[in-house]
Write a protein that holds these residues in place. Structure first.
Motif, short mmCIF file in Angstrom:
data_model
loop_
_atom_site.label_atom_id
_atom_site.label_comp_id
_atom_site.label_asym_id
_atom_site.label_seq_id
_atom_site.Cartn_x
_atom_site.Cartn_y
_atom_site.Cartn_z
N ASP A 35 -12.28 -23.40 -6.04
CA ASP A 35 -11.30 -22.33 -6.21
C ASP A 35 -10.24 -22.35 -5.11
OD1 ASP A 35 -12.11 -20.79 -3.92
OD2 ASP A 35 -13.68 -19.81 -5.11
N GLY A 36 -9.19 -21.56 -5.31
CA GLY A 36 -8.06 -21.57 -4.40
C GLY A 36 -8.42 -21.15 -2.98
N PHE A 37 -9.34 -20.19 -2.84
CA PHE A 37 -9.75 -19.78 -1.51
C PHE A 37 -10.42 -20.94 -0.76
CE2 PHE A 37 -10.13 -15.25 -3.29
CZ PHE A 37 -8.88 -14.89 -2.79
N ALA A 38 -11.25 -21.70 -1.46
CA ALA A 38 -11.91 -22.85 -0.82
C ALA A 38 -10.91 -23.93 -0.46
CB ALA A 38 -12.99 -23.41 -1.75
N ARG A 68 -9.05 -22.79 2.62
CA ARG A 68 -9.91 -22.91 3.81
C ARG A 68 -9.92 -24.36 4.32
NH1 ARG A 68 -14.06 -21.20 1.59
NH2 ARG A 68 -13.86 -18.98 2.06
N ARG A 69 -10.01 -25.31 3.40
CA ARG A 69 -10.05 -26.72 3.80
C ARG A 69 -8.70 -27.18 4.35
NH1 ARG A 69 -13.84 -30.23 -0.35
NH2 ARG A 69 -15.54 -28.72 -0.52
N LEU A 70 -7.62 -26.72 3.72
CA LEU A 70 -6.29 -27.10 4.21
C LEU A 70 -6.06 -26.54 5.61
CD1 LEU A 70 -4.04 -26.70 1.03
CD2 LEU A 70 -4.92 -28.82 2.05
N ARG A 71 -6.47 -25.30 5.83
CA ARG A 71 -6.24 -24.69 7.13
C ARG A 71 -7.07 -25.34 8.24
NH1 ARG A 71 -2.21 -23.94 6.47
NH2 ARG A 71 -1.02 -22.10 5.87
N ALA A 72 -8.15 -26.00 7.86
CA ALA A 72 -8.96 -26.68 8.87
C ALA A 72 -8.25 -27.91 9.43
CB ALA A 72 -10.30 -27.09 8.27
N GLU A 73 -7.21 -28.38 8.73
CA GLU A 73 -6.55 -29.62 9.16
C GLU A 73 -5.04 -29.54 9.20
OE1 GLU A 73 -6.16 -32.59 5.64
OE2 GLU A 73 -8.10 -31.57 5.35
N SER A 74 -4.44 -28.47 8.68
CA SER A 74 -3.00 -28.46 8.53
C SER A 74 -2.44 -27.05 8.61
CB SER A 74 -2.62 -29.08 7.17
OG SER A 74 -1.25 -28.90 6.87
N CYS A 75 -1.16 -26.96 9.00
CA CYS A 75 -0.47 -25.67 8.99
C CYS A 75 0.54 -25.60 7.85
CB CYS A 75 0.21 -25.40 10.33
SG CYS A 75 1.47 -26.62 10.77
N VAL A 76 0.36 -26.41 6.83
CA VAL A 76 1.26 -26.39 5.68
C VAL A 76 1.33 -24.98 5.10
CG1 VAL A 76 -0.58 -27.00 4.03
CG2 VAL A 76 1.81 -27.50 3.46
N PRO A 77 2.52 -24.49 4.77
CA PRO A 77 2.62 -23.15 4.17
C PRO A 77 1.92 -23.09 2.81
CG PRO A 77 4.76 -23.91 4.92
CD PRO A 77 3.84 -25.08 4.99
N ILE A 78 1.25 -21.98 2.56
CA ILE A 78 0.53 -21.78 1.30
C ILE A 78 0.92 -20.44 0.71
CG2 ILE A 78 -1.75 -21.49 0.23
CD1 ILE A 78 -2.88 -23.23 2.53
N ILE A 79 1.34 -20.46 -0.56
CA ILE A 79 1.61 -19.22 -1.30
C ILE A 79 0.58 -19.12 -2.40
CG2 ILE A 79 3.25 -17.96 -2.75
CD1 ILE A 79 5.52 -19.40 -1.35
N PHE A 80 -0.21 -18.05 -2.38
CA PHE A 80 -1.19 -17.83 -3.42
C PHE A 80 -0.55 -17.19 -4.65
CE2 PHE A 80 -5.03 -17.87 -0.49
CZ PHE A 80 -5.68 -18.87 -1.19
N LEU A 134 -7.55 -16.05 5.15
CA LEU A 134 -7.85 -17.48 5.18
C LEU A 134 -6.67 -18.29 5.71
CD1 LEU A 134 -9.76 -17.92 1.80
CD2 LEU A 134 -10.71 -17.99 4.11
N GLY A 135 -5.52 -17.64 5.89
CA GLY A 135 -4.37 -18.33 6.46
C GLY A 135 -3.23 -18.58 5.52
N ALA A 136 -3.26 -17.99 4.31
CA ALA A 136 -2.13 -18.15 3.40
C ALA A 136 -0.90 -17.45 3.98
CB ALA A 136 -2.46 -17.56 2.03
N ASP A 137 0.29 -17.97 3.66
CA ASP A 137 1.52 -17.39 4.18
C ASP A 137 2.04 -16.26 3.31
OD1 ASP A 137 2.74 -19.42 6.46
OD2 ASP A 137 1.43 -20.42 5.02
N ASP A 138 1.70 -16.25 2.04
CA ASP A 138 2.16 -15.20 1.14
C ASP A 138 1.24 -15.14 -0.06
OD1 ASP A 138 3.73 -13.11 0.24
OD2 ASP A 138 5.61 -14.24 0.31
N TYR A 139 1.35 -14.06 -0.83
CA TYR A 139 0.46 -13.81 -1.96
C TYR A 139 1.30 -13.16 -3.05
CZ TYR A 139 -3.99 -12.48 -4.26
OH TYR A 139 -5.04 -12.34 -5.12
#
Length: 294
Positions: A107-110, A113-125, A141-146
């Motif tokens: 799922d998107g939360f997982a 979580r994996r992306l944030r463990a290795e990257s600061c790429v922006p994430i919009i949920f 979890l570190g998303a930039d927007d929702y």
């Protein structure tokens, strides 16, 4: 915070507020059910603004966003499940990820979580889950927007543009942009803030901040002691005014994340203070200012 489990999502017909899915699938339901074909080289912009990864299990949503975002000048990659999203991310290193919450396999939360463990790429949920608890879970979890479904593709385009404009291209790497150092090196208590490299250290140890977290730090400490209203923070960093109380929770979650990384005791903050009913202020009123680190 436990991640909510939801068995079903909104149908693709209700994914957009402006009927974009119906406009795109002018051939009727059969067109909407076709999978989103990978774009060919001649379909992608010759000089794209940035590379985006769109992750959604609904083919109609992928087709609409692929078309709209390409027309806006982006190179667009699509994935339909969490595992494919991670594989594409590692292969292509996109500048921003548009990520549905409810995905098969992972799922998107997982994925976040994996992306944030290795990257600061922006994430919009993107999600049909619009409760405050779900928003907070994603942002924690570190998303930039929702952006809750149904949504307007134009609003998504605006939010993407705001994030990329704030941080520039090449955001997928975890390393700071290599810019010349200058007077933008500041000391906040025992923290050293390099605004050129967008980097924070304490006793020589780097503190990992996402681009949004650093932008929030920069905004709050631009004028030490000034109370910055939550609505102003939302407009400055996310590019849209609050339309409802839930929108301001984005700010609260990010302040809490920043305190958790910077404050020795986040429950009794000394760097970022809450001004009840208004917003936040940097440092205690009249107690210290930013100084150039020498």
């Amino acid at each position: 915070m436990p991640i909510p489990s939801v068995a079903s999502s909104a149908s693709s017909a209700s994914a957009f507020t402006d009927g974009a899915d119906e406009q795109e699938s002018s051939g009727g339901a059969s067109a909407a059910q076709q999978p989103a074909s990978p774009p060919t080289a001649d379909q992608q912009p010759s000089q794209p603004i940035a590379t985006l990864l769109v992750v959604d299990d609904e083919a109609a949503v992928r087709r609409v966003l692929l078309m709209r975002l390409q027309l806006a000048g982006y190179r667009v990659l699509c994935a339909e499940d969490g595992e494919e999203a991670l594989a594409l991310f590692h292969k292509e290193q996109p500048d921003l990820v548009v990520l549905d919450v409810m995905l098969p396999k992972l799922d998107g939360f997982a994925v976040c979580r994996r992306l944030r463990a290795e990257s600061c790429v922006p994430i919009i949920f993107l999600s049909a889950l619009d409760a405050i608890a779900e928003r907070v879970a994603g942002l924690d979890l570190g998303a930039d927007d929702y952006l809750p479904k149904p949504f307007s593709p134009k609003e998504l385009e605006a939010r993407i543009s705001t994030i990329l404009r704030r941080m520039g291209r090449g955001a997928a790497t975890s390393e700071p942009r290599e810019l010349p150092t200058g007077t933008g090196v500041l000391r906040v208590g025992d923290l050293v803030v390099d605004t050129n490299r967008r980097q924070v250290t304490r006793e020589g140890q780097r503190i990992a901040l996402t681009y949004t977290e650093f932008s929030l730090l920069e905004l709050l400490f631009r004028e030490p002691g000034r109370v910055v209203p939550r609505a102003e923070i939302l407009e400055q960093l996310w590019g849209y005014p609050p339309r409802r109380a839930a929108d301001l929770r984005v700010v609260d979650v990010y302040v809490a994340r920043l305190r958790g990384k910077l404050e020795p005791d986040p429950r009794n903050p000394e760097l970022i203070l809450t001004v009840r009913g208004t917003g936040y202020a940097s440092q205690r009123m009249g107690e210290g200012t930013l100084a150039a680190a020498g």
